[in-house]
Structures are given as C-alpha cells and as structure tokens.
Scaffold this motif. Structure first.
Motif, PDB file in Angstrom:
ATOM      1  N   ALA A   1       0.818  -1.221   0.000  1.00 25.20           N
ATOM      2  CA  ALA A   1       0.000   0.000   0.000  1.00 25.20           C
ATOM      3  C   ALA A   1       0.850   1.267   0.000  1.00 25.20           C
ATOM      4  N   SER A   2       2.098   1.179  -0.467  1.00 26.03           N
ATOM      5  CA  SER A   2       2.935   2.379  -0.492  1.00 26.03           C
ATOM      6  C   SER A   2       3.761   2.502  -1.769  1.00 26.03           C
ATOM      7  N   GLY A   3       3.402   1.778  -2.818  1.00 30.71           N
ATOM      8  CA  GLY A   3       4.077   1.966  -4.096  1.00 30.71           C
ATOM      9  C   GLY A   3       5.353   1.168  -4.273  1.00 30.71           C
ATOM     10  N   ASP A   4       5.708   0.361  -3.281  1.00 30.79           N
ATOM     11  CA  ASP A   4       7.008  -0.309  -3.322  1.00 30.79           C
ATOM     12  C   ASP A   4       6.999  -1.691  -3.974  1.00 30.79           C
ATOM     13  N   CYS A   5       5.853  -2.410  -3.960  1.00 30.41           N
ATOM     14  CA  CYS A   5       5.920  -3.839  -4.308  1.00 30.41           C
ATOM     15  C   CYS A   5       5.338  -4.182  -5.676  1.00 30.41           C
TER      16      CYS A   5
ATOM     17  N   GLY B   1       9.970  -2.457 -10.160  1.00 28.80           N
ATOM     18  CA  GLY B   1       8.963  -2.052  -9.192  1.00 28.80           C
ATOM     19  C   GLY B   1       8.048  -3.183  -8.766  1.00 28.80           C
ATOM     20  N   ASN B   2       8.355  -4.411  -9.179  1.00 22.76           N
ATOM     21  CA  ASN B   2       7.581  -5.583  -8.755  1.00 22.76           C
ATOM     22  C   ASN B   2       8.477  -6.461  -7.891  1.00 22.76           C
ATOM     23  N   LEU B   3       8.039  -6.706  -6.668  1.00 22.64           N
ATOM     24  CA  LEU B   3       8.837  -7.518  -5.758  1.00 22.64           C
ATOM     25  C   LEU B   3       8.238  -8.915  -5.640  1.00 22.64           C
ATOM     26  N   CYS B   4       9.122  -9.929  -5.604  1.00 24.87           N
ATOM     27  CA  CYS B   4       8.706 -11.308  -5.356  1.00 24.87           C
ATOM     28  C   CYS B   4       9.543 -11.828  -4.201  1.00 24.87           C
TER      29      CYS B   4
ATOM     30  N   GLN C   1       5.495 -19.125  -6.960  1.00 26.34           N
ATOM     31  CA  GLN C   1       5.356 -20.106  -5.880  1.00 26.34           C
ATOM     32  C   GLN C   1       4.079 -19.789  -5.106  1.00 26.34           C
ATOM     33  N   CYS C   2       4.121 -18.796  -4.204  1.00 25.24           N
ATOM     34  CA  CYS C   2       2.876 -18.486  -3.491  1.00 25.24           C
ATOM     35  C   CYS C   2       1.890 -17.785  -4.420  1.00 25.24           C
ATOM     36  N   GLY C   3       2.406 -17.090  -5.433  1.00 27.05           N
ATOM     37  CA  GLY C   3       1.541 -16.474  -6.430  1.00 27.05           C
ATOM     38  C   GLY C   3       1.044 -15.084  -6.084  1.00 27.05           C
ATOM     39  N   PHE C   4       1.418 -14.574  -4.932  1.00 33.74           N
ATOM     40  CA  PHE C   4       0.865 -13.274  -4.504  1.00 33.74           C
ATOM     41  C   PHE C   4       1.332 -12.136  -5.408  1.00 33.74           C
ATOM     42  N   CYS C   5       2.578 -12.208  -5.881  1.00 34.16           N
ATOM     43  CA  CYS C   5       3.123 -11.129  -6.708  1.00 34.16           C
ATOM     44  C   CYS C   5       2.727 -11.291  -8.172  1.00 34.16           C
ATOM     45  N   THR C   6       2.207 -12.479  -8.526  1.00 34.12           N
ATOM     46  CA  THR C   6       2.073 -12.855  -9.931  1.00 34.12           C
ATOM     47  C   THR C   6       1.147 -11.946 -10.744  1.00 34.12           C
ATOM     48  N   PRO C   7      -0.033 -11.592 -10.237  1.00 30.16           N
ATOM     49  CA  PRO C   7      -0.882 -10.692 -11.050  1.00 30.16           C
ATOM     50  C   PRO C   7      -0.164  -9.397 -11.418  1.00 30.16           C
ATOM     51  N   GLY C   8       0.551  -8.822 -10.449  1.00 22.96           N
ATOM     52  CA  GLY C   8       1.275  -7.576 -10.712  1.00 22.96           C
ATOM     53  C   GLY C   8       2.352  -7.780 -11.763  1.00 22.96           C
ATOM     54  N   PHE C   9       3.101  -8.883 -11.635  1.00 22.27           N
ATOM     55  CA  PHE C   9       4.152  -9.167 -12.617  1.00 22.27           C
ATOM     56  C   PHE C   9       3.561  -9.368 -14.012  1.00 22.27           C
ATOM     57  N   ILE C  10       2.427 -10.081 -14.081  1.00 24.95           N
ATOM     58  CA  ILE C  10       1.874 -10.384 -15.405  1.00 24.95           C
ATOM     59  C   ILE C  10       1.327  -9.126 -16.069  1.00 24.95           C
TER      60      ILE C  10
END
Ligand SMILES: Cc1cc2nc3c(=O)[nH]c(=O)nc-3n(C[C@H](O)[C@H](O)[C@H](O)COP(=O)(O)OP(=O)(O)OC[C@H]3O[C@@H](n4cnc5c(N)ncnc54)[C@H](O)[C@@H]3O)c2cc1C
Ligand code: FES
Ligand code: FES
Lengths: 162, 289
Positions: free
Chosen positions: A43-47, A133-136, A100-109
């Motif tokens: 919620a701060s633009g970092d991930c 700007g996408n963290l995994c 793996q956990c998939g939490f970052c995946t929508p943002g990456f895609i």
C-alpha cells in the motif's frame, strides 16, 4: 462522508461505483467491485502487486484515488486472458514455474504484458529494469525474467505474417 | 482517515479558489508522495485538489527556444519528448531515476519539488539547469527560480492558495551539456545518499565558460554550489580545476548521519559524484559543440 459517483471502463466494460473521496483504486477494485486478482502487498508503491493499467500506462493502484478514474479506462489481471485462452505471458509463467505463493504474480503479469505491448523485443536488461517495481519474495526473479523473454518470443512468432 | 474532500477543477482559477478557500487543502499531481503520506496518517488534508484535469497542465510545450513542462506531466512523458530529452538529458534522466516505471507513470517533477524532500532526484538537475517555476495564486501568477521553492524538509515557499503551473527550462545552445547522478545503496528504487547535477557551457577551445553545480541529500534543501561552478569557469577541466571543485563541494555539504550514509561518507561521495557528473556533462557539451 459524501460518496462520489464514478464512471469508468474496466477491462472493456462500463463500470460505475460509489466511493469515499480517499478510497484508492485498489480498495474499490477489490472490496467494491470484487476484482480481487489485483493484490495489496505494501500500500505504499514499493511492491507492484497492485499494478493495473490506467489509460494505457501501468501504475500502482494503491497510489491512485478511485475518484481519479472518472472517465478513464482501467485494465486489471482479470482482463489479461481471453476467456479460457491464457495470454502468452501467463502460459510462460506456468511453463517456467515462475511463481510459488503467487501473490506477486498478477502484478508481474500485468507489468510484463504492458512491456510487451509496447516492445515485443526487449533485452533481458530492459525486462529487469521494467520489472524493478515488482517484488517477489519466493521465486527469485530468474524464472520470471525467462518467462517474460519466452512470452516475447512467442508473441513475435504470432505477429509474424504467415 | 478524517473526512477529506476530492475536487478535480478544470481551470487554474478554480484550483486557486479551492486551495485558497481551505488552508489544509493539498494539490494532487501524481500522488506518489501525497497518497502515501495520507495513508500513513502523517497528513490529513481537508481537501485534495487534483490538478490533472486542468487544461494545459499536462504535457511539454516549446516556448521560444526553451521548454515549458506542465506541472502535472508524469516523468515518463518527459523521456518520450524527443526534443526535450535531447536538449536537457540530465533533467530528463534525473526525473526518470524516481521509483519504478509504475511510480514514474504518475510522479511529476512539480510534486518532487513541492514535497520538499532534501533527496528529491529531479531538483538538483533543475537547479543546475537554471529552471524556473510559474506559480498561480490568489494574486495572479509569478515566476521564481526552482531553488526558491524548498525552504526546509517538507516545507516550501508557496503561499496559501498557490501552486505550480509549469516548470520552465531555458534554451540550449552550442557547447551546452547537463547531467545528473545519484549514489544509492542499490541500483533501483532507493533514496539518494547524495545527488549531483551539473550544467556546463564549453567554448570551441574546450574552455569552460559557464558552470552550475547543484547537490541533493547533503543539506536540508538542495544546494547550488557557486564556488564549484567558479572553480571550473575559465579552466579546461584540468586536475587543478577538479581539485578546487572537490574542495568547494565538500565545504558546501552539511549532511546528516543516517542508515544510508555517515556525514563523512556523504561529503566524500559528493566530491566523487560532482567530478563524475561534470565529466558526463562535458562529454555532452562536446558532442553538441
Ligand atoms: C516506491 C516509490 C519510490 C520513490 N522513489 C523516489 C526516488 O527514487 N527519488 C525521488 O526523488 N523520489 C522518489 N519517490 C517520491 C515521489 O515519487 C516523488 O517525490 C514524486 O516526484 C512526487 O511527485 P507526485 O506528482 O507524485 O507528487 P504528489 O504526491 O502529487 O505531491 C507531492 C507534494 O507536492 C504537492 N504538489 C503536487 N503538485 C503540486 C503543484 N503543482 N504545486 C504545488 N504543490 C504541489 C502535494 O500537495 C504534495 O505535498 C518515490 C515514491 C515511491 C512511492
Ligand atoms: S500494494 Fe501497491 S505497490 Fe505494493
Ligand atoms: S511467488 Fe510468492 S511473492 Fe512472488
């Protein structure tokens, strides 16, 4: 508090919603409209987990007020596949095990598709900077970068005249 | 969060009236500082005044031989403007070191300046470039140098009701070149430990005829180091000139100690970066000559 009435186009469909003046686009997508594919990591633009495309530009939806979307078009992860047909970026993420956990995946895609939409032939360095700007926290970026490179190759094939 | 109103005025006059009517109202450009600060509870403005619907506030225009950059223009749009990127590569690169692509698609140089962080990346480049700001307010419009805006961390010289309409960059000529470099603990997505901007003019014999050196993150606000520019003017960028530049830069630094760097490290790095940034600007000035 007075709610604002906002009209937008989300993944190609007209969509209206009511929101608080300080609600973010991310809040409204997830809690108002039920499009929970877009994630909140920081919620701060970092991930970058909340990445969506707003009027053709990828942005962090946690740093956009929902009210700013009035009259604008929004594209989210839910609009990336065409029905049951996965986008090449999605298919290559599966092929490479780029999650793996998939939490970052929508943002990456969403971010990777935004890159390939404008540059179908990026170098590895360009991909790495674009996705900075996408963290995994699980995969260790290599598989992600290789998935994007192979998706780019696949898209170039598709676009070649027969 | 307390009740905050959202307004998206379509004219400068409406925006001035909304800002002047409420002392705690805040202009919103890209929101990459403002929304973070609202979320964390650091600020609770009574109203957020979105400037992006005001005609003429987004985009880059030629004004004579110079440029006017609308205050709501995101950093990535600067890179896409070929003439601006060719004339002022240092300014455009500085703005495009900010955050990630997602952040730069929203973040503006006006917001970077008005957030008044000592480490704001585009600000030393703008100060070196001798850029000015067009400000609108209840008493009409005024133009001031960029360096006159930040007063202290988080504080600007803008009066109630005032906001930036555009940032203006002067015309470029033969032998001009600019550059910006920062030092950060990683390659992307971090805050400058030191930032340095340089803007030079070099004559046909390779002699420096004008030089502006500005530093970020080494004092409460951006510093224009007049002595550093003076150390170069008249020289052909020999060792003695660079030694004098380094001394002038160190003397102008009043940094803090924090997790990103100690006072001694910041001073030493400022001197190193100033030299490197001058060499990059010099190469560009030579290419233009
Ligand atoms: C993940 C992340 C990474 C970042 N990395 C960097 C970095 O590397 N370097 C760096 O320098 N910064 C960085 N930032 C900070 C921020 O992105 C920049 O300062 C940006 O330029 C702010 O611009 P904005 O348009 O988003 O400003 P906003 O958030 O809209 O506004 C910032 C402040 O300026 C005021 N303001 C905005 N526009 C005007 C105007 N026209 N007139 C008067 N006041 C105005 C607002 O009221 C607010 O107080 C980062 C932020 C994030 C979230
Ligand atoms: S949730 Fe928006 S960037 Fe992390
Ligand atoms: S797969 Fe878990 S954060 Fe990326």
């Amino acid at each position: 508090m007075n709610k604002l009435h906002i009209s937008t186009i989300i993944n190609g469909d007209a969509q209206e919603f009511l929101c608080d003046p300080t609600a973010t686009l991310l809040d409204v997508l997830r809690d108002g409209i039920g499009l929970t594919g877009t994630k909140e990591g920081c919620a701060s633009g970092d991930c970058g987990a909340c990445t969506v495309v707003l009027d053709g530009q990828m942005v962090c939806s946690c740093l956009v007020l929902a009210a700013e979307a009035q009259g604008r078009t929004v594209a989210t992860i839910e609009g990336v596949a065409e029905g049951a047909m996965l986008h090449p970026v999605q298919r290559q993420f599966l092929e490479h095990g780029a999650l793996q956990c998939g939490f970052c995946t929508p943002g990456f895609i969403v971010a990777a598709k935004a890159l390939l939409d404008r540059n179908p032939n990026p170098t590895e360095t360009e991909i790495r900077y674009w996705l900075a700007g996408n963290l995994c926290r699980c995969t260790g970026y290599d598989k992600i970068v290789r998935a994007v490179m192979d998706a780019a190759a696949e898209l170039r094939q598709e676009r070649m005249p027969a | 969060m307390t009740a905050t109103a959202y307004h998206a005025p379509e004219t400068i006059e409406q925006a001035v009236a909304l800002l002047a009517g409420n002392p705690s109202a805040r202009p919103l450009s890209g929101g990459t500082d403002l929304i973070v600060q609202m979320r964390s509870g650091r600020i609770a403005p009574a109203a957020v005044i979105d400037l992006k619907r005001i005609a003429g506030l987004s985009g880059v225009r030629r004004v004579g031989d110079g440029f006017a950059i609308g205050a709501a223009t995101p950093c990535t749009a600067l890179k896409d403007h070929a003439e601006l990127a060719a004339a002022w590569p240092g300014v455009v690169e500085a703005a495009n070191l900010i955050g990630s692509v997602q952040v730069r698609n929203r973040a503006t140089m006006a917001g970077n300046l008005c957030n008044a962080s000592p480490a704001a990346d585009s600000v030393p480049a703008l100060v070196a470039a001798n850029a000015t700001c067009l400000i609108a307010g209840p008493d009409g419009q005024r133009e001031v140098p960029v360096a006159a805006i930040p007063q202290a961390p988080g504080r600007t010289s803008l009066a109630p009701g005032e906001f930036l309409v555009e940032i203006r960059l002067p015309a470029r000529g033969v032998g001009d070149g600019d550059a910006y470099l920062r030092s950060i603990p990683r390659t992307e997505m971090d805050i400058a430990v030191v930032g340095a901007g340089a803007n030079l003019t070099v004559d046909a014999e390779g002699r420096c005829t004008a030089a502006r050196i500005a530093l970020g993150a080494v004092a409460p606000t951006v510093v224009l180091v007049a002595d550093a520019g003076a150390a170069l003017v008249g020289s052909r960028f020999d060792d003695a000139a660079f030694a004098a530049l380094a001394e002038a830069v160190k003397a102008a630094c009043h940094p803090i100690d924090d997790k990103r760097g100690t006072i001694a490290y910041r001073k030493a790095m400022a001197a190193v970066l100033a030299r490197r940034v001058v060499l990059t600007a010099l190469k560009r000035a030579g290419a233009a000559a």
